[in-house]
Design an enzyme around this catalytic site. Sequence first.
Site, PDB file in Angstrom:
ATOM      1  N   LYS A  34      -6.124  10.945  -3.540  1.00 50.60           N
ATOM      2  CA  LYS A  34      -5.057  11.842  -3.077  1.00 50.60           C
ATOM      3  C   LYS A  34      -5.528  13.299  -3.170  1.00 50.60           C
ATOM      4  CE  LYS A  34      -1.403  11.042  -1.869  1.00 50.60           C
ATOM      5  NZ  LYS A  34      -0.840  10.713  -0.532  1.00 50.60           N
TER       6      LYS A  34
ATOM      7  N   THR B 157       0.932  -3.202   5.127  1.00 51.93           N
ATOM      8  CA  THR B 157       0.167  -3.800   4.032  1.00 51.93           C
ATOM      9  C   THR B 157       1.162  -4.521   3.132  1.00 51.93           C
ATOM     10  OG1 THR B 157       0.465  -1.942   2.523  1.00 51.93           O
ATOM     11  CG2 THR B 157      -1.394  -1.790   4.073  1.00 51.93           C
TER      12      THR B 157
ATOM     13  N   TYR C 166      -6.903   6.290  -7.621  1.00 46.69           N
ATOM     14  CA  TYR C 166      -5.795   6.668  -6.727  1.00 46.69           C
ATOM     15  C   TYR C 166      -5.644   8.177  -6.651  1.00 46.69           C
ATOM     16  CZ  TYR C 166      -0.982   7.964  -5.585  1.00 46.69           C
ATOM     17  OH  TYR C 166       0.119   8.597  -5.059  1.00 46.69           O
TER      18      TYR C 166
ATOM     19  N   LYS D 287       5.922  -1.307  -9.127  1.00 47.41           N
ATOM     20  CA  LYS D 287       6.051  -0.031  -9.826  1.00 47.41           C
ATOM     21  C   LYS D 287       6.947  -0.178 -11.061  1.00 47.41           C
ATOM     22  CE  LYS D 287       3.576   2.390  -6.788  1.00 47.41           C
ATOM     23  NZ  LYS D 287       3.637   1.777  -5.498  1.00 47.41           N
ATOM     24  N   PHE D 288       6.797   0.745 -11.989  1.00 48.35           N
ATOM     25  CA  PHE D 288       7.390   0.627 -13.326  1.00 48.35           C
ATOM     26  C   PHE D 288       8.881   0.272 -13.328  1.00 48.35           C
ATOM     27  CE2 PHE D 288       9.061   3.142 -17.104  1.00 48.35           C
ATOM     28  CZ  PHE D 288       8.803   2.141 -18.026  1.00 48.35           C
TER      29      PHE D 288
ATOM     30  N   ASP E 273      -3.047   1.100  11.998  1.00 53.28           N
ATOM     31  CA  ASP E 273      -3.795   1.692  10.889  1.00 53.28           C
ATOM     32  C   ASP E 273      -3.989   3.196  11.137  1.00 53.28           C
ATOM     33  OD1 ASP E 273      -5.667   2.273   8.950  1.00 53.28           O
ATOM     34  OD2 ASP E 273      -7.146   0.792   9.623  1.00 53.28           O
TER      35      ASP E 273
ATOM     36  N   PHE F 269       3.090   9.909   5.052  1.00 53.63           N
ATOM     37  CA  PHE F 269       3.347   9.215   3.794  1.00 53.63           C
ATOM     38  C   PHE F 269       2.332   8.102   3.529  1.00 53.63           C
ATOM     39  CE2 PHE F 269       7.641  10.550   5.129  1.00 53.63           C
ATOM     40  CZ  PHE F 269       8.176  11.053   3.961  1.00 53.63           C
TER      41      PHE F 269
ATOM     42  N   THR G  17       1.030  13.989  -4.384  1.00 55.64           N
ATOM     43  CA  THR G  17       1.545  13.629  -5.709  1.00 55.64           C
ATOM     44  C   THR G  17       1.156  14.662  -6.761  1.00 55.64           C
ATOM     45  OG1 THR G  17       1.287  11.985  -7.469  1.00 55.64           O
ATOM     46  CG2 THR G  17      -0.533  12.182  -5.939  1.00 55.64           C
ATOM     47  N   ASP G  18       1.935  14.724  -7.826  1.00 54.57           N
ATOM     48  CA  ASP G  18       1.579  15.621  -8.942  1.00 54.57           C
ATOM     49  C   ASP G  18       0.363  15.099  -9.716  1.00 54.57           C
ATOM     50  OD1 ASP G  18       2.806  13.450 -10.191  1.00 54.57           O
ATOM     51  OD2 ASP G  18       4.257  14.644 -11.319  1.00 54.57           O
ATOM     52  N   GLU G  19      -0.002  13.830  -9.465  1.00 54.55           N
ATOM     53  CA  GLU G  19      -1.131  13.257 -10.218  1.00 54.55           C
ATOM     54  C   GLU G  19      -2.456  13.947  -9.911  1.00 54.55           C
ATOM     55  OE1 GLU G  19      -1.557   9.068 -10.408  1.00 54.55           O
ATOM     56  OE2 GLU G  19       0.585   8.728 -10.399  1.00 54.55           O
TER      57      GLU G  19
HETATM   58  P1  NAD Z   1       4.268   2.763  -0.732  1.00 55.13           P
HETATM   59  O1  NAD Z   1       3.067   2.078  -1.265  1.00 55.13           O
HETATM   60  O2  NAD Z   1       5.622   2.227  -1.071  1.00 55.13           O
HETATM   61  O3  NAD Z   1       4.186   2.805   0.870  1.00 55.13           O
HETATM   62  C1  NAD Z   1       2.998   3.079   1.565  1.00 55.13           C
HETATM   63  C2  NAD Z   1       3.193   2.678   3.023  1.00 55.13           C
HETATM   64  O4  NAD Z   1       1.975   3.022   3.729  1.00 55.13           O
HETATM   65  C3  NAD Z   1       3.401   1.169   3.228  1.00 55.13           C
HETATM   66  O5  NAD Z   1       4.457   0.949   4.140  1.00 55.13           O
HETATM   67  C4  NAD Z   1       2.081   0.681   3.801  1.00 55.13           C
HETATM   68  O6  NAD Z   1       2.215  -0.436   4.665  1.00 55.13           O
HETATM   69  C5  NAD Z   1       1.611   1.923   4.547  1.00 55.13           C
HETATM   70  N1  NAD Z   1       0.141   1.947   4.722  1.00 55.13           N
HETATM   71  C6  NAD Z   1      -0.804   1.705   3.787  1.00 55.13           C
HETATM   72  N2  NAD Z   1      -2.032   1.800   4.328  1.00 55.13           N
HETATM   73  C7  NAD Z   1      -1.852   2.142   5.641  1.00 55.13           C
HETATM   74  C8  NAD Z   1      -2.744   2.392   6.722  1.00 55.13           C
HETATM   75  N3  NAD Z   1      -4.065   2.325   6.556  1.00 55.13           N
HETATM   76  N4  NAD Z   1      -2.215   2.739   7.915  1.00 55.13           N
HETATM   77  C9  NAD Z   1      -0.856   2.804   8.094  1.00 55.13           C
HETATM   78  N5  NAD Z   1       0.018   2.552   7.113  1.00 55.13           N
HETATM   79  C10 NAD Z   1      -0.471   2.221   5.897  1.00 55.13           C
HETATM   80  O7  NAD Z   1       4.127   4.278  -1.169  1.00 55.13           O
HETATM   81  P2  NAD Z   1       5.247   5.343  -1.552  1.00 55.13           P
HETATM   82  O8  NAD Z   1       5.551   5.237  -2.994  1.00 55.13           O
HETATM   83  O9  NAD Z   1       6.344   5.304  -0.557  1.00 55.13           O
HETATM   84  O10 NAD Z   1       4.417   6.694  -1.372  1.00 55.13           O
HETATM   85  C11 NAD Z   1       4.383   7.362  -0.106  1.00 55.13           C
HETATM   86  C12 NAD Z   1       3.560   8.631  -0.241  1.00 55.13           C
HETATM   87  O11 NAD Z   1       4.130   9.477  -1.214  1.00 55.13           O
HETATM   88  C13 NAD Z   1       2.117   8.373  -0.676  1.00 55.13           C
HETATM   89  O12 NAD Z   1       1.274   9.246   0.042  1.00 55.13           O
HETATM   90  C14 NAD Z   1       2.129   8.709  -2.172  1.00 55.13           C
HETATM   91  O13 NAD Z   1       0.856   9.162  -2.578  1.00 55.13           O
HETATM   92  C15 NAD Z   1       3.151   9.824  -2.192  1.00 55.13           C
HETATM   93  N6  NAD Z   1       3.869  10.000  -3.477  1.00 55.13           N
HETATM   94  C16 NAD Z   1       4.483   8.926  -4.070  1.00 55.13           C
HETATM   95  C17 NAD Z   1       5.200   9.126  -5.252  1.00 55.13           C
HETATM   96  C18 NAD Z   1       5.924   7.981  -5.921  1.00 55.13           C
HETATM   97  O14 NAD Z   1       6.449   8.161  -7.029  1.00 55.13           O
HETATM   98  N7  NAD Z   1       6.031   6.805  -5.332  1.00 55.13           N
HETATM   99  C19 NAD Z   1       5.277  10.402  -5.812  1.00 55.13           C
HETATM  100  C20 NAD Z   1       4.629  11.456  -5.182  1.00 55.13           C
HETATM  101  C21 NAD Z   1       3.955  11.248  -4.004  1.00 55.13           C
HETATM  102  O1  TDX Z   2       4.726  -2.531 -16.039  1.00 53.24           O
HETATM  103  C1  TDX Z   2       4.507  -1.333 -16.248  1.00 53.24           C
HETATM  104  N1  TDX Z   2       4.657  -0.825 -17.512  1.00 53.24           N
HETATM  105  C2  TDX Z   2       4.450   0.479 -17.814  1.00 53.24           C
HETATM  106  O2  TDX Z   2       4.609   0.883 -18.971  1.00 53.24           O
HETATM  107  C3  TDX Z   2       4.117  -0.419 -15.179  1.00 53.24           C
HETATM  108  C4  TDX Z   2       3.931  -0.931 -13.771  1.00 53.24           C
HETATM  109  C5  TDX Z   2       3.921   0.911 -15.510  1.00 53.24           C
HETATM  110  N2  TDX Z   2       4.069   1.364 -16.777  1.00 53.24           N
HETATM  111  C6  TDX Z   2       3.908   2.801 -17.068  1.00 53.24           C
HETATM  112  C7  TDX Z   2       2.691   3.468 -16.486  1.00 53.24           C
HETATM  113  C8  TDX Z   2       3.187   4.877 -16.216  1.00 53.24           C
HETATM  114  O3  TDX Z   2       3.084   5.658 -17.402  1.00 53.24           O
HETATM  115  O4  TDX Z   2       5.021   3.447 -16.436  1.00 53.24           O
HETATM  116  C9  TDX Z   2       4.649   4.715 -15.888  1.00 53.24           C
HETATM  117  C10 TDX Z   2       4.931   4.717 -14.382  1.00 53.24           C
HETATM  118  O5  TDX Z   2       4.027   3.803 -13.779  1.00 53.24           O
HETATM  119  P1  TDX Z   2       3.956   3.599 -12.174  1.00 53.24           P
HETATM  120  O6  TDX Z   2       5.286   3.211 -11.660  1.00 53.24           O
HETATM  121  O7  TDX Z   2       2.793   2.716 -11.907  1.00 53.24           O
HETATM  122  O8  TDX Z   2       3.720   5.090 -11.678  1.00 53.24           O
HETATM  123  P2  TDX Z   2       2.545   6.172 -11.923  1.00 53.24           P
HETATM  124  O9  TDX Z   2       1.277   5.526 -12.306  1.00 53.24           O
HETATM  125  O10 TDX Z   2       3.101   7.217 -12.835  1.00 53.24           O
HETATM  126  O11 TDX Z   2       2.387   6.742 -10.428  1.00 53.24           O
HETATM  127  C11 TDX Z   2       3.565   6.965  -9.618  1.00 53.24           C
HETATM  128  O12 TDX Z   2       3.889   8.320  -9.540  1.00 53.24           O
HETATM  129  C12 TDX Z   2       3.035   9.157  -8.802  1.00 53.24           C
HETATM  130  C13 TDX Z   2       3.368   6.394  -8.206  1.00 53.24           C
HETATM  131  O13 TDX Z   2       3.029   5.023  -8.287  1.00 53.24           O
HETATM  132  C14 TDX Z   2       2.350   7.168  -7.443  1.00 53.24           C
HETATM  133  O14 TDX Z   2       2.245   6.681  -6.112  1.00 53.24           O
HETATM  134  C15 TDX Z   2       2.767   8.607  -7.413  1.00 53.24           C
HETATM  135  O15 TDX Z   2       1.770   9.369  -6.809  1.00 53.24           O
END
Ligand code: NAD
Ligand code: TDX
Length: 331
Positions: free
Chosen positions: A151, A36, A147, A186-187, A57, A77, A120-122
């Site tokens: 989850k 994606t 979201y 992301k932030f 997928d 993931f 996720t902790d969310e």
């Molecule tokens: P990301 O968005 O960077 O990556 C997601 C990946 O999944 C991408 O490579 C995308 O192409 C693939 N994908 C999406 N839809 C798909 C489908 N239908 N089939 C196959 N592949 C598909 O996400 P991330 O930040 O690496 O998060 C990975 C996992 O960890 C997620 O399950 C998320 O909920 C969890 N998580 C993320 C965070 C965080 O801070 N980023 C924290 C806790 C948990």
């Molecule tokens: O431009 C921004 N300015 C801003 O203030 C963006 C993109 C975010 N923010 C704030 C929102 C949140 O309080 O920063 C914080 C972090 O934002 P994100 O990076 O969007 O993360 P969050 O919404 O906390 O979720 C992340 O952590 C849990 C991941 O995206 C999720 O996939 C994971 O499950």
Amino acid sequence: MRVLVTGGAGFIGSNFVRATLGRGVDVEVTVLDYLTYAGSRSSLFALEDQFKFVEGDIADADLVNHLVSEADSVVHFAAESHNDNSLADPSPFLRTNIIGTYTLLQAVRTYGVRYHHVSTDEVYGDLALDDPAKFTEYTPYNPSSPYSATKAASDMLVRAWVRSFGVRATLSNCSNNYGPYQHIEKFIPRQITNVLTGVRPKLYGAGKNVRDWIHVEDHNSALWRVLESGEIGRTYLIGSDGELDNLTVVRLILELMDKDPNEFDHVTDRAGHDLRYAIDSSMLRDEFGWQPHYTSFREGLRSTIDWYRDNRAWWENEKAAVEARYQAQKV
Ligand code: NAD
Ligand code: TDX
């Protein structure tokens, strides 16, 4: 061991694949990723001949059944992962996060394959800013955004498949990750790449919201401990005591990039914006002796900034489109 990694071209998944191939143990890795907007084969650069890549997928039952039948374990993931996108259009979140997880669960059930569910902790909702409490494995689910609701639903499916069908699954719920290869929506990477392209960082609302930051390598080292030693049916919370408010993080990014720490904009707040996340990871630390390697957020952030500065080709082409999406969402 043959490991099927879903979402292995995304942020955490690609770091997991890199770490796994670097462990020097006998693991055959297959990545299943739909590529994606959030996935990129360039995140697996220089590793191509060390694993098998399948573009597809997780909701495609025939493909998933075939790949799961050839695996000893699945680490899941793949997800739609961005809260702001889930507010703009929840539908892909329901499909990938819920139906995709269901499809994987049916396959591991059929073939008796070990499954680890990355979450996720969310799912626990948020905490008050002045609450001394943190999330534990026993905190009730209370998700806020589309979201996190999807989850939470996927976590519940895993628990039901363990209890009802004897699926051999573990779950982990981790706090906010940062590090290389994180999508620039992301932030933290959004603000770093803003500064690198001469744009002022964008802070939602007053910036008082607190996130509990963990370096992606520490998340992945914990995942390996759970994969190797986790008890079937159990949930493990992963975090590294990294609570900071967003204002502090923006100012630190600016300072580390030699900019005036006041050179940012306050923009419209996120709808339903969770106030604070905080993880109590003492169960993981006590049971497995796991410790995070990145104990200084400042140093982890500094190396992350260096990575985005040194790897412009990885993100530069997408920057305008990501910011245009934010403009359309008015944030
Ligand atoms: P990301 O968005 O960077 O990556 C997601 C990946 O999944 C991408 O490579 C995308 O192409 C693939 N994908 C999406 N839809 C798909 C489908 N239908 N089939 C196959 N592949 C598909 O996400 P991330 O930040 O690496 O998060 C990975 C996992 O960890 C997620 O399950 C998320 O909920 C969890 N998580 C993320 C965070 C965080 O801070 N980023 C924290 C806790 C948990
Ligand atoms: O431009 C921004 N300015 C801003 O203030 C963006 C993109 C975010 N923010 C704030 C929102 C949140 O309080 O920063 C914080 C972090 O934002 P994100 O990076 O969007 O993360 P969050 O919404 O906390 O979720 C992340 O952590 C849990 C991941 O995206 C999720 O996939 C994971 O499950």
